[in-house]
Design an enzyme around this catalytic site. Structure first.
Site, PDB file in Angstrom:
ATOM      1  N   HIS A 217       0.845  -1.193   0.000  1.00  0.00           N
ATOM      2  CA  HIS A 217       0.000   0.000   0.000  1.00  0.00           C
ATOM      3  C   HIS A 217       0.880   1.242   0.000  1.00  0.00           C
ATOM      4  O   HIS A 217       0.474   2.307   0.438  1.00  0.00           O
ATOM      5  CB  HIS A 217      -0.895   0.060   1.233  1.00  0.00           C
ATOM      6  CG  HIS A 217      -1.534  -1.243   1.574  1.00  0.00           C
ATOM      7  ND1 HIS A 217      -0.949  -2.150   2.441  1.00  0.00           N
ATOM      8  CD2 HIS A 217      -2.696  -1.788   1.171  1.00  0.00           C
ATOM      9  CE1 HIS A 217      -1.751  -3.210   2.551  1.00  0.00           C
ATOM     10  NE2 HIS A 217      -2.804  -3.026   1.796  1.00  0.00           N
ATOM     11  N   HIS A 401      10.352  -0.214 -37.106  1.00  0.00           N
ATOM     12  CA  HIS A 401      11.173  -0.552 -38.269  1.00  0.00           C
ATOM     13  C   HIS A 401      12.646  -0.167 -38.084  1.00  0.00           C
ATOM     14  O   HIS A 401      13.540  -0.927 -38.469  1.00  0.00           O
ATOM     15  CB  HIS A 401      10.609   0.093 -39.539  1.00  0.00           C
ATOM     16  CG  HIS A 401      11.325  -0.374 -40.768  1.00  0.00           C
ATOM     17  ND1 HIS A 401      11.301  -1.690 -41.173  1.00  0.00           N
ATOM     18  CD2 HIS A 401      12.123   0.274 -41.650  1.00  0.00           C
ATOM     19  CE1 HIS A 401      12.048  -1.827 -42.260  1.00  0.00           C
ATOM     20  NE2 HIS A 401      12.561  -0.648 -42.567  1.00  0.00           N
ATOM     21  N   GLY A 402      12.893   0.998 -37.481  1.00  0.00           N
ATOM     22  CA  GLY A 402      14.283   1.419 -37.263  1.00  0.00           C
ATOM     23  C   GLY A 402      15.001   0.468 -36.320  1.00  0.00           C
ATOM     24  O   GLY A 402      16.085  -0.043 -36.634  1.00  0.00           O
ATOM     25  N   GLY A 404      14.188  -2.543 -35.491  1.00  0.00           N
ATOM     26  CA  GLY A 404      14.239  -3.897 -36.049  1.00  0.00           C
ATOM     27  C   GLY A 404      15.361  -4.033 -37.064  1.00  0.00           C
ATOM     28  O   GLY A 404      16.108  -5.015 -37.052  1.00  0.00           O
ATOM     29  N   THR A 441       8.365  -8.489 -39.986  1.00  0.00           N
ATOM     30  CA  THR A 441       8.247  -8.788 -41.403  1.00  0.00           C
ATOM     31  C   THR A 441       9.565  -8.515 -42.110  1.00  0.00           C
ATOM     32  O   THR A 441      10.077  -9.338 -42.866  1.00  0.00           O
ATOM     33  CB  THR A 441       7.174  -7.880 -42.034  1.00  0.00           C
ATOM     34  OG1 THR A 441       6.057  -7.837 -41.159  1.00  0.00           O
ATOM     35  CG2 THR A 441       6.764  -8.384 -43.382  1.00  0.00           C
ATOM     36  N   SER A 442      10.127  -7.333 -41.831  1.00  0.00           N
ATOM     37  CA  SER A 442      11.320  -6.963 -42.582  1.00  0.00           C
ATOM     38  C   SER A 442      12.481  -7.886 -42.219  1.00  0.00           C
ATOM     39  O   SER A 442      13.324  -8.173 -43.079  1.00  0.00           O
ATOM     40  CB  SER A 442      11.693  -5.502 -42.325  1.00  0.00           C
ATOM     41  OG  SER A 442      11.985  -5.313 -40.971  1.00  0.00           O
ATOM     42  N   ASP A 553       7.127   4.510 -47.766  1.00  0.00           N
ATOM     43  CA  ASP A 553       7.119   3.246 -47.033  1.00  0.00           C
ATOM     44  C   ASP A 553       8.441   3.069 -46.269  1.00  0.00           C
ATOM     45  O   ASP A 553       9.515   3.213 -46.863  1.00  0.00           O
ATOM     46  CB  ASP A 553       6.934   2.083 -48.014  1.00  0.00           C
ATOM     47  CG  ASP A 553       7.093   0.762 -47.312  1.00  0.00           C
ATOM     48  OD1 ASP A 553       6.261   0.464 -46.431  1.00  0.00           O
ATOM     49  OD2 ASP A 553       8.068   0.045 -47.604  1.00  0.00           O
TER      50      ASP A 553
HETATM   51  P1  ADP Z   1       6.691  -5.251 -39.022  1.00  0.00           P
HETATM   52  O1  ADP Z   1       5.694  -4.864 -40.083  1.00  0.00           O
HETATM   53  O2  ADP Z   1       6.625  -6.701 -38.704  1.00  0.00           O
HETATM   54  O3  ADP Z   1       6.638  -4.340 -37.858  1.00  0.00           O
HETATM   55  P2  ADP Z   1       8.961  -3.754 -39.982  1.00  0.00           P
HETATM   56  O4  ADP Z   1       8.326  -2.552 -39.365  1.00  0.00           O
HETATM   57  O5  ADP Z   1      10.388  -3.986 -39.607  1.00  0.00           O
HETATM   58  O6  ADP Z   1       8.144  -5.064 -39.723  1.00  0.00           O
HETATM   59  O7  ADP Z   1       8.913  -3.626 -41.552  1.00  0.00           O
HETATM   60  C1  ADP Z   1       7.866  -2.992 -42.211  1.00  0.00           C
HETATM   61  C2  ADP Z   1       8.188  -2.994 -43.676  1.00  0.00           C
HETATM   62  O8  ADP Z   1       8.146  -4.309 -44.183  1.00  0.00           O
HETATM   63  C3  ADP Z   1       7.178  -2.244 -44.516  1.00  0.00           C
HETATM   64  O9  ADP Z   1       7.487  -0.884 -44.545  1.00  0.00           O
HETATM   65  C4  ADP Z   1       7.296  -2.899 -45.864  1.00  0.00           C
HETATM   66  O10 ADP Z   1       8.310  -2.286 -46.627  1.00  0.00           O
HETATM   67  C5  ADP Z   1       7.799  -4.277 -45.549  1.00  0.00           C
HETATM   68  N1  ADP Z   1       6.783  -5.304 -45.800  1.00  0.00           N
HETATM   69  C6  ADP Z   1       5.716  -5.613 -45.068  1.00  0.00           C
HETATM   70  N2  ADP Z   1       5.041  -6.641 -45.624  1.00  0.00           N
HETATM   71  C7  ADP Z   1       5.725  -6.978 -46.759  1.00  0.00           C
HETATM   72  C8  ADP Z   1       5.559  -7.970 -47.780  1.00  0.00           C
HETATM   73  N3  ADP Z   1       4.549  -8.830 -47.742  1.00  0.00           N
HETATM   74  N4  ADP Z   1       6.466  -8.022 -48.758  1.00  0.00           N
HETATM   75  C9  ADP Z   1       7.501  -7.162 -48.795  1.00  0.00           C
HETATM   76  N5  ADP Z   1       7.704  -6.215 -47.864  1.00  0.00           N
HETATM   77  C10 ADP Z   1       6.839  -6.124 -46.858  1.00  0.00           C
HETATM   78 MG    MG Z   2       6.958  -2.304 -37.941  1.00  0.00          MG
END
Ligand code: ADP
Ligand code: MG
Length: 602
Positions: A217, A401-402, A404, A441-442, A553
């Site tokens: 608490h 994305h950065g 990753g 994804t990337s 993108d």
């Molecule tokens: P997440 O989407 O898993 O968070 P990232 O942010 O590292 O992965 O990457 C995103 C990027 O991945 C997008 O800007 C795009 O360029 C790319 N991307 C997403 N899906 C696909 C796909 N099916 N084929 C090619 N590139 C893709």
């Molecule tokens: Mg992403």
């Protein structure tokens, strides 16, 4: 803070009503708390627990076979009344008497004590076992003054399992007392908590600090110290508990890592891992551990560690079946946890072997060193702009994305440190490492592309410009097949395809490799910028496609950044050292168009 409530005064009642509704066939509401439903067998001892609310799953979530028979629930952080304790005890009792068990707090002791006295006067057999597990709250020689925190669970559980198997009240009381004598806890707080309807926190912990021994608490801790790494925190929690090992304790313990409400489960698991390592280094075996939220403090950020020193009879009860809303055990279990499992050696070895199966020629080793250099160049270029890439991904994606890309490139860099490897083996290894570490994804796509580059290159091959252009095509094709994206879907592919195409055309015209790479990089930069006009039809950005329009993108931009960095480095390094006069070193950086107004647009 507490965001969901109606009338703050009715918060506890409404929460209990919802809990009962959410667990049909398990609990029955009584004025002042909840009782298990269906009732315990006739003549069994009833274990009645309780205290203030705000600690869920303590106390109502711990009601069920194998744990408590009923819980008395006061207002937030406020002891329930003696009248409530009496009502709940009467509803729970089936002829075998009542054991009250609760944490040692003055208000609870007064109210439950009064309830015990009056129920006895009515002829009911009632006993009490206080929980006093918090080593921070009084010195060992005054252990009876200690307050109860997450060790509640150990005592309730042992008593409840004994009652469930039909032990009489004397025996249930003896076992509960023994469990309390062998339970020790220590907690740390990172940040305070806010009562329903209040605007400010009940207490605060200075920024960047944690308070060791903070109560549930906000009772003051023993000392404030700077935040620690998980492994250091594990020692901070384990050492004082081991120093108080009870007399006659064996080598088997139950360990509970308890979150106070605002610490994520992943963080708890990281801590559990390190604690398991410490305990195993101390020669202890962990039996049927618990890692999660058991005794919380609203939305307080904090964790505690509890050790219950087992012997045969306690272990049998600790691992017996249980079925409460927040504590289910299939039992009888003898789960053990020790140090974190190492990855299996054979697996690691198999991957390494596959990658270096082809003996590398001297030429291939030279190419490998150049590939490693270019990976470093790519890493540095992306790392420098990682924040911008994250912002761009946050427009319609998840903002990673950065980070990753940097994680993937860093892993690729580490994997390419082997100076004896050939270029093919090195690229395959780097691709695997990228995909493994970066995730997302990337990560998967870039990893596959690097592997394809490596496989296409082959360790014995001559890396002629036409061959290089060919394997770049191959790698982009592999990536496209894996991701399933079409040109125009607004992905990295929209920058990669023009890059590959331009490179091939330039090479076909017999342009020198560094010039060809420079042209291809310029095409990638141009194409990446042009993705701003597109609507994403793939990946995480698709559902928020409209927000993305006007912004390039992120995957296309990071590719363009890499293409530019590699082209510039190739012009100055071994691959292009023979050729003079590229203009690319001063080429403008690709522009990102994230502005904060636009980001806030919905
Ligand atoms: P997440 O989407 O898993 O968070 P990232 O942010 O590292 O992965 O990457 C995103 C990027 O991945 C997008 O800007 C795009 O360029 C790319 N991307 C997403 N899906 C696909 C796909 N099916 N084929 C090619 N590139 C893709
Ligand atoms: Mg992403």
């Amino acid at each position: 803070m507490t965001r969901i409530h109606n009338d703050p005064d009715r918060f506890v009642d409404e929460a209990l009503e919802g809990l009962v509704l959410a667990h049909p066939g398990r609990l029955r509401r009584v004025d002042g708390g909840v009782v298990r439903d269906p009732a315990a067998a006739r003549g069994h001892a009833a274990v009645v627990i309780g205290g203030g609310s705000g600690h869920y799953p303590a106390f109502a979530g711990l009601v069920g076979p194998g744990v408590a028979t009923a819980a008395v629930c006061g207002n937030i952080f406020t002891s329930p009344s003696s009248a409530a304790a009496m009502r709940v005890a009467r509803a729970a009792e089936t002829g075998g008497g009542v054991l009250f068990s609760y944490g040692n707090y003055a208000g609870d002791v007064l109210h439950f004590g009064e309830a015990e006295r009056r129920l006895r006067a009515e002829g009911m057999d009632v006993r009490t076992v206080l929980v006093t597990d918090d080593v921070a709250s009084a010195p060992a020689d005054q252990a009876q003054k200690r307050r109860g925190i997450a060790g509640d669970l150990c005592v309730f559980r042992i008593a409840g399992a004994a009652a469930e198997r039909g032990d009489d009240l004397d025996e249930v009381e003896r076992l509960a007392r023994k469990a309390n004598d062998r339970t020790r806890s220590l907690g740390v707080g990172f940040a305070g908590c806010t009562l329903p309807g209040a605007d400010s926190e009940l207490f605060t912990v200075p920024d960047g600090m944690m308070s060791v021994g903070l109560g549930i608490h906000g009772e003051p801790g023993i000392r404030d110290v700077p935040l620690q790494s998980a492994s250091r925190l594990a020692r901070t929690l384990v050492e004082p508990l081991l120093a108080e090992r009870p007399a006659g304790a064996g080598e088997r313990v139950c360990a509970i890592v308890n979150g106070l409400g605002a610490v994520k489960y992943e963080e708890l698991f990281v801590l559990f891992r390190d604690i398991a390592g410490e305990l195993s280094a101390a020669g202890l075996e962990i039996v049927a551990p618990v890692c999660g939220e058991l005794v919380t403090s609203l939305d307080m950020a904090g964790v505690s560690l509890t050790l219950l020193w087992l012997d045969d009879e306690l272990e049998q009860l600790w691992t017996a079946p249980a079925d409460a809303p927040a504590f289910v055990r299939r039992g009888p279990l003898r789960e053990s946890a020790g140090a974190a499992p190492e990855p299996r050696d054979e697996e690691t070895a198999a991957v390494a072997d596959a990658a270096s199966a082809v003996p590398a020629s001297e030429r291939s080793q030279r190419h490998a060193r150049e590939a490693a250099r270019l990976i470093r160049v790519a890493h540095d270029a992306v790392a420098e702009r990682s924040g911008e890439l994250g912002d761009l991904d946050a427009v319609a994606g998840d903002g990673d994305h950065g980070t990753g890309m940097v994680r993937g490139l860093h892993a690729a860099l580490e994997a390419s440190a082997d100076t004896a490897a050939g270029a093919a083996a090195l690229l395959v290894r780097a691709g695997d490492a990228w995909s493994d570490e970066a995730g997302g994804t990337s990560g998967a796509l870039w990893g596959a592309a690097l592997v394809a580059l490596g496989e296409g290159l082959g360790d014995a091959d001559e890396a002629s410009p036409p061959h290089l252009a060919h394997i770049v095509d191959l790698a982009v094709g592999r990536l496209a097949a894996l991701g399933g994206a079409e040109p125009g879907d607004k992905t990295m592919l929209d920058a990669m395809l023009p890059f590959a195409e331009t490179l091939r055309q330039a090479v076909d015209r017999a342009t020198a490799l560094d010039r060809a790479l420079d042209e291809a990089a310029a095409a990638a930069e141009h194409a990446a910028s042009a993705t701003a006009a597109l609507r994403p039809r793939r990946g995480r950005s698709r559902p928020l496609a409209e927000r993305s329009v006007g912004h390039p993108d992120p995957g296309a931009v990071s590719f363009a950044i890499i293409a530019r960095a590699v082209a510039d480095a190739a012009a100055t390094g071994p691959a292009g050292a023979a050729t003079e006069g590229t203009s690319s070193a001063s080429a403008p950086k690709i522009a990102l168009t994230v502005t904060h107004e636009e980001e806030e647009r919905t």
